[in-house]
Scaffold this motif. Sequence first.
Motif, PDB file in Angstrom:
ATOM      1  N   LYS A  20       0.983  -1.396   0.418  1.00 19.03           N
ATOM      2  CA  LYS A  20      -0.100  -0.013   0.310  1.00 19.03           C
ATOM      3  C   LYS A  20       1.240   0.900  -0.052  1.00 19.03           C
ATOM      4  O   LYS A  20       2.223   1.121   0.639  1.00 19.03           O
ATOM      5  CB  LYS A  20      -0.816   0.105   0.975  1.00 19.03           C
ATOM      6  CG  LYS A  20      -2.090  -0.964   1.025  1.00 19.03           C
ATOM      7  CD  LYS A  20      -2.968  -1.097   2.530  1.00 19.03           C
ATOM      8  CE  LYS A  20      -2.127  -1.093   4.087  1.00 19.03           C
ATOM      9  NZ  LYS A  20      -3.638  -1.589   4.571  1.00 19.03           N
TER      10      LYS A  20
ATOM     11  N   GLU B 295       1.836   2.061   3.369  1.00 17.91           N
ATOM     12  CA  GLU B 295       3.601   1.530   3.770  1.00 17.91           C
ATOM     13  C   GLU B 295       5.342   1.847   2.680  1.00 17.91           C
ATOM     14  O   GLU B 295       6.258   1.155   3.201  1.00 17.91           O
ATOM     15  CB  GLU B 295       3.171  -0.267   3.371  1.00 17.91           C
ATOM     16  CG  GLU B 295       2.091  -0.548   4.234  1.00 17.91           C
ATOM     17  CD  GLU B 295       1.695  -1.533   4.150  1.00 17.91           C
ATOM     18  OE1 GLU B 295       0.612  -2.901   5.050  1.00 17.91           O
ATOM     19  OE2 GLU B 295       1.931  -2.731   2.715  1.00 17.91           O
TER      20      GLU B 295
ATOM     21  N   GLN C 237       8.216   0.755   8.658  1.00 21.07           N
ATOM     22  CA  GLN C 237       7.912   0.129   9.650  1.00 21.07           C
ATOM     23  C   GLN C 237       8.536  -0.598  10.569  1.00 21.07           C
ATOM     24  O   GLN C 237       9.727  -0.820  10.561  1.00 21.07           O
ATOM     25  CB  GLN C 237       6.595  -0.185   8.783  1.00 21.07           C
ATOM     26  CG  GLN C 237       5.313   0.364   8.595  1.00 21.07           C
ATOM     27  CD  GLN C 237       4.557  -1.112   7.965  1.00 21.07           C
ATOM     28  OE1 GLN C 237       3.272  -1.210   8.277  1.00 21.07           O
ATOM     29  NE2 GLN C 237       4.714  -0.700   6.415  1.00 21.07           N
TER      30      GLN C 237
ATOM     31  N   HIS D  79       1.382  -4.323  14.874  1.00 18.25           N
ATOM     32  CA  HIS D  79      -0.018  -2.896  14.477  1.00 18.25           C
ATOM     33  C   HIS D  79      -0.483  -3.721  12.841  1.00 18.25           C
ATOM     34  O   HIS D  79      -1.201  -2.457  12.049  1.00 18.25           O
ATOM     35  CB  HIS D  79       0.496  -1.952  14.608  1.00 18.25           C
ATOM     36  CG  HIS D  79       0.645  -2.092  15.649  1.00 18.25           C
ATOM     37  ND1 HIS D  79       0.229  -2.667  17.370  1.00 18.25           N
ATOM     38  CD2 HIS D  79       1.772  -1.904  16.461  1.00 18.25           C
ATOM     39  CE1 HIS D  79       1.197  -1.695  18.062  1.00 18.25           C
ATOM     40  NE2 HIS D  79       1.958  -1.277  17.898  1.00 18.25           N
TER      41      HIS D  79
ATOM     42  N   LEU E   1      -2.916  -5.551  10.939  1.00 22.52           N
ATOM     43  CA  LEU E   1      -3.661  -5.112  11.220  1.00 22.52           C
ATOM     44  C   LEU E   1      -4.833  -4.912  12.216  1.00 22.52           C
ATOM     45  O   LEU E   1      -4.483  -4.437  13.383  1.00 22.52           O
ATOM     46  CB  LEU E   1      -4.252  -6.703  11.607  1.00 22.52           C
ATOM     47  CG  LEU E   1      -4.343  -7.867  10.299  1.00 22.52           C
ATOM     48  CD1 LEU E   1      -4.654  -9.002  10.940  1.00 22.52           C
ATOM     49  CD2 LEU E   1      -4.428  -7.694   9.820  1.00 22.52           C
ATOM     50  N   ARG E   2      -5.520  -4.404  12.392  1.00 26.86           N
ATOM     51  CA  ARG E   2      -6.178  -3.408  13.566  1.00 26.86           C
ATOM     52  C   ARG E   2      -6.632  -3.989  14.717  1.00 26.86           C
ATOM     53  O   ARG E   2      -6.431  -3.062  15.691  1.00 26.86           O
ATOM     54  CB  ARG E   2      -7.595  -2.937  12.426  1.00 26.86           C
ATOM     55  CG  ARG E   2      -8.402  -1.550  13.508  1.00 26.86           C
ATOM     56  CD  ARG E   2      -9.620  -1.142  12.889  1.00 26.86           C
ATOM     57  NE  ARG E   2     -10.174   0.092  13.310  1.00 26.86           N
ATOM     58  CZ  ARG E   2     -10.625   0.665  12.532  1.00 26.86           C
ATOM     59  NH1 ARG E   2     -12.030  -0.064  11.432  1.00 26.86           N
ATOM     60  NH2 ARG E   2     -11.748   1.934  13.311  1.00 26.86           N
ATOM     61  N   TYR E   3      -7.220  -5.060  14.942  1.00 26.14           N
ATOM     62  CA  TYR E   3      -7.188  -5.237  16.419  1.00 26.14           C
ATOM     63  C   TYR E   3      -6.355  -6.316  16.741  1.00 26.14           C
ATOM     64  O   TYR E   3      -6.441  -6.906  17.957  1.00 26.14           O
ATOM     65  CB  TYR E   3      -8.600  -5.399  16.709  1.00 26.14           C
ATOM     66  CG  TYR E   3      -9.517  -4.912  15.966  1.00 26.14           C
ATOM     67  CD1 TYR E   3     -10.158  -3.810  16.622  1.00 26.14           C
ATOM     68  CD2 TYR E   3     -10.086  -5.168  15.055  1.00 26.14           C
ATOM     69  CE1 TYR E   3     -10.619  -2.720  16.836  1.00 26.14           C
ATOM     70  CE2 TYR E   3     -11.516  -3.952  15.019  1.00 26.14           C
ATOM     71  CZ  TYR E   3     -12.011  -2.905  15.159  1.00 26.14           C
ATOM     72  OH  TYR E   3     -12.530  -2.459  15.417  1.00 26.14           O
TER      73      TYR E   3
ATOM     74  N   GLU F 132      -1.924  -7.216  18.244  1.00 31.32           N
ATOM     75  CA  GLU F 132      -0.675  -6.758  18.413  1.00 31.32           C
ATOM     76  C   GLU F 132       0.552  -6.832  16.687  1.00 31.32           C
ATOM     77  O   GLU F 132       0.324  -5.872  16.216  1.00 31.32           O
ATOM     78  CB  GLU F 132       0.084  -7.664  19.561  1.00 31.32           C
ATOM     79  CG  GLU F 132       1.299  -6.822  20.101  1.00 31.32           C
ATOM     80  CD  GLU F 132       0.965  -7.807  20.562  1.00 31.32           C
ATOM     81  OE1 GLU F 132       2.265  -8.306  20.892  1.00 31.32           O
ATOM     82  OE2 GLU F 132       0.737  -7.824  21.873  1.00 31.32           O
ATOM     83  N   SER F 133       0.044  -7.426  16.468  1.00 29.99           N
ATOM     84  CA  SER F 133       0.981  -8.303  15.154  1.00 29.99           C
ATOM     85  C   SER F 133       0.867  -9.360  13.924  1.00 29.99           C
ATOM     86  O   SER F 133      -0.518 -10.128  14.544  1.00 29.99           O
ATOM     87  CB  SER F 133       2.125  -8.468  15.424  1.00 29.99           C
ATOM     88  OG  SER F 133       2.855  -9.490  16.346  1.00 29.99           O
TER      89      SER F 133
END
Length: 124
Positions: free
Chosen positions: A26, A29, A34, A108, A110-112, A114-115
């Motif tokens: 994206k 990204e 990151q 992070h 994915l939204r919900y 941790e990894s």
Amino acid sequence: MADMTGDHLARVRIKNLLLRAYIGIKEEEINNQQDVVINVTLRYDASEAIIRNEISAALNYRTITKQIIAHVDGNRFALLERLTHEVLAIVMEHHAVQWAQVEIDKPHALRYAESVSVCLEAHR
């Protein structure tokens, strides 16, 4: 000292190596580095290292770590799977390594969660 015979396959872990890279497809990204968290577990025959008690007889995990840092930090990767594969290849270039597992987390992603992580292993 007691004579300890048997399995001298050492398990070495490089834990939570935190680096930054451009990873993803994206636009945000591609344009922003990151965090990636790298964990390496490997096994090698440590018999000579145990007997000789000299660094020259041991697998140099500092060298492996420096190679991983040089390859990953600040560089670009489209897929976490590809990055994990490339780090595993660096580890397996060391002929003393009999088995290795590399897991790389992208915090992070994915939204919900941790990894998200990808884990690959290889052996000879």
